[in-house]
Write a protein that holds these residues in place. Structure first.
Motif, short mmCIF file in Angstrom:
data_model
loop_
_atom_site.label_atom_id
_atom_site.label_comp_id
_atom_site.label_asym_id
_atom_site.label_seq_id
_atom_site.Cartn_x
_atom_site.Cartn_y
_atom_site.Cartn_z
N ILE A 196 0.84 -1.21 0.00
CA ILE A 196 0.00 0.00 0.00
C ILE A 196 0.87 1.24 0.00
N LEU A 197 1.90 1.26 0.86
CA LEU A 197 2.81 2.40 0.93
C LEU A 197 3.53 2.60 -0.40
N TRP A 198 3.89 1.48 -1.03
CA TRP A 198 4.57 1.53 -2.33
C TRP A 198 3.69 2.20 -3.37
N ASP A 199 2.39 1.81 -3.38
CA ASP A 199 1.45 2.39 -4.35
C ASP A 199 1.22 3.87 -4.09
N ILE A 200 1.12 4.25 -2.79
CA ILE A 200 0.89 5.65 -2.45
C ILE A 200 2.09 6.50 -2.88
N VAL B 261 2.16 -3.78 -10.82
CA VAL B 261 2.29 -2.89 -9.67
C VAL B 261 1.78 -3.55 -8.40
N GLU B 262 0.62 -4.19 -8.48
CA GLU B 262 0.01 -4.80 -7.30
C GLU B 262 0.90 -5.87 -6.70
N HIS B 263 1.56 -6.64 -7.55
CA HIS B 263 2.36 -7.77 -7.06
C HIS B 263 3.86 -7.46 -7.11
N GLU C 152 -3.78 -17.76 -12.41
CA GLU C 152 -3.08 -16.51 -12.11
C GLU C 152 -2.11 -16.73 -10.96
N GLY C 153 -0.96 -16.10 -11.05
CA GLY C 153 0.02 -16.20 -9.97
C GLY C 153 1.44 -16.15 -10.49
N PHE C 154 2.38 -16.16 -9.56
CA PHE C 154 3.79 -16.13 -9.95
C PHE C 154 4.21 -17.46 -10.57
N PHE D 195 8.01 -14.43 -12.99
CA PHE D 195 7.11 -13.43 -13.55
C PHE D 195 5.69 -13.74 -13.06
N TYR D 196 4.82 -12.74 -13.16
CA TYR D 196 3.44 -12.92 -12.72
C TYR D 196 2.58 -13.16 -13.95
N ALA D 197 1.76 -14.20 -13.90
CA ALA D 197 0.93 -14.58 -15.05
C ALA D 197 -0.55 -14.37 -14.76
N ILE D 198 -1.29 -13.93 -15.79
CA ILE D 198 -2.74 -13.85 -15.71
C ILE D 198 -3.31 -14.62 -16.90
N PRO D 199 -4.46 -15.27 -16.75
CA PRO D 199 -5.01 -16.08 -17.84
C PRO D 199 -5.58 -15.26 -19.00
N ASP D 200 -5.86 -13.98 -18.78
CA ASP D 200 -6.50 -13.14 -19.80
C ASP D 200 -5.70 -13.16 -21.11
#
Length: 394
Positions: A4-8, A128-130, A165-167, A218-223
């Motif tokens: 959260i601090l990183w995003d802010i 960014v989130e991960h 989804e995931g690393f 790396f982080y993977a998403i199924p989209d």
């Protein structure tokens, strides 16, 4: 809490700089793509994440590509046009990597599109989130031969899509296709020093392999995040293209051998023997191509291959299928040459025998002309021959 601090802090930084540093740099090499370029640019510039820069490198186009890029650059200041003499897609991408200012970086080809307007945002937010060094989605292909879109892949293309989804660890992944599905943190690429090799074919798989190996995760998403266009142009496999293809394949063989990546090593061998076999089989009489396949063969480590290959290992050495084919071709050509040589020798022997028989007959005829019997006979037949010839004249 840290995330959260990183995003802010990141949001504050963007606000302070007035978005001087774009969130994402999109790199597009362009060469003679006036037919599809506008469709590509529209899909990029209409993305919901507007804080992007689009680096288009005109690689010495001779059609209307440069004019289209100039028009778009005049209308949208996010598009930056770079021009150069024709050097190939690798030089375009490498040049743009060095000039990219975005936090993340993604590649797109000028005949392809993003399948919807939220692709870049989806990848960026996941990164960014991960706090991911790289994030990837699934691939799709639009085939112009039947106007069908393909989403499912198997066999040698199994890694083009993600089910969960995931690393993902590269040690578990060990796949080399589809670099345009990946969004990378720019500083990771710049710090790694990894760039595209100057090949006209198969330049991107070694880049992806080396970079993912460097990043490790790396982080993977199924989209489905990318749609490639195929089926509208024919690849010309001249000797230069074949050599470059073999160089790229050799790079993957070498990397997987050094890092003991058994799955990638076997996948690359299968690419040579199954996916690209027809490209080489009847072209290895070219010295450059033959030398390239010999070098590729030297990068193969039989101990990294499954049991299905072991029957072909002789003295710890595996002969790649194209090499085996060339050996078989050479053996056949050698037999054909030997057979032809034998036929020529046989024909020559027959001609020599016939010539000797003709010479013998000539000697026998000469002996007859020189004989006393022939001379006496000629005298006695002279008068009848005169009357015969005289009668013919009358």
């Amino acid at each position: 809490m840290v995330s959260i601090l990183w995003d802010i802090s990141r949001a504050c930084l963007y606000e302070k700089r007035g978005a001087i540093v774009p969130k994402v740099s999109v790199i597009i090499p362009c060469y003679n793509q006036e037919k599809y370029l506008e469709t590509c640019l529209n899909s990029v510039l209409s993305q919901s994440l507007s804080d992007i820069e689009v680096l288009c490198v005109d690689d010495g186009s001779t059609d209307g590509t440069g004019d289209i890029l100039a028009q778009y650059a005049a209308r949208d200041d996010r598009l930056h046009l770079l021009s150069q003499k024709n050097k190939g897609a690798s030089f375009c991408r490498n040049r743009a990597i060095d000039q990219a200012r975005g936090e993340y970086l993604i590649f797109c080809d000028s005949d392809d599109i993003y399948p919807d307007t939220a692709i870049i945002e989806r990848l960026y937010c996941a990164g960014v989130e991960h706090d991911a060094k790289a994030v990837a989605g699934s691939y799709s292909i639009f085939d112009e031969t039947d106007n069908e879109v393909r989403y499912d892949f198997d066999g040698l293309l199994w890694g083009q899509s993600f089910k969960r989804e995931g690393f993902v660890s590269f040690l578990d992944y060990q796949f080399d296709y589809g670099f345009t599905r990946f969004m990378f943190r720019s500083r990771e690429i710049k710090n790694s020093g990894i760039r595209f090799a100057p090949y006209s074919r198969f330049e991107d798989p070694p880049f992806l392999v080396a970079l993912l190996g460097y990043l490790e995760m790396f982080y993977a998403i199924p989209d489905v995040v990318y749609q490639a266009r195929v089926g509208y142009k024919q690849v010309v496999w001249d000797s230069s293209a074949q050599v470059d293809l073999l160089k790229g394949l050799s790079d993957n063989l070498r990397y997987s051998r050094i890092h003991r990546l058994k799955n990638l090593h076997e996948l690359t061998v299968r690419r040579i023997e199954e996916e690209y076999a027809g490209v080489f089989y009847w072209s290895l009489i070219d010295e450059m191509v033959f030398s390239a396949i010999v070098r590729a063969n030297g990068e193969v480590s039989p101990e990294l291959l499954s049991s299905s290959f072991q029957g072909r290992v002789v003295d710890g050495f595996l002969l790649l299928k194209p090499m085996e084919q060339q050996v078989a071709n050479a053996q056949k050509w050698n037999k054909d040459i030997q057979d032809l040589h034998g036929a020529v020798l046989a024909e020559r022997a027959d001609k020599e025998n016939a010539w000797e028989r003709l010479k013998d007959a000539g000697r026998e005829l000469a002996a007859v002309y020189d004989s006393t019997t022939w001379r006496i006979g000629s005298v006695f037949t002279a008068v009848p021959r005169w009357f015969r010839d005289f009668g013919r004249k009358v």
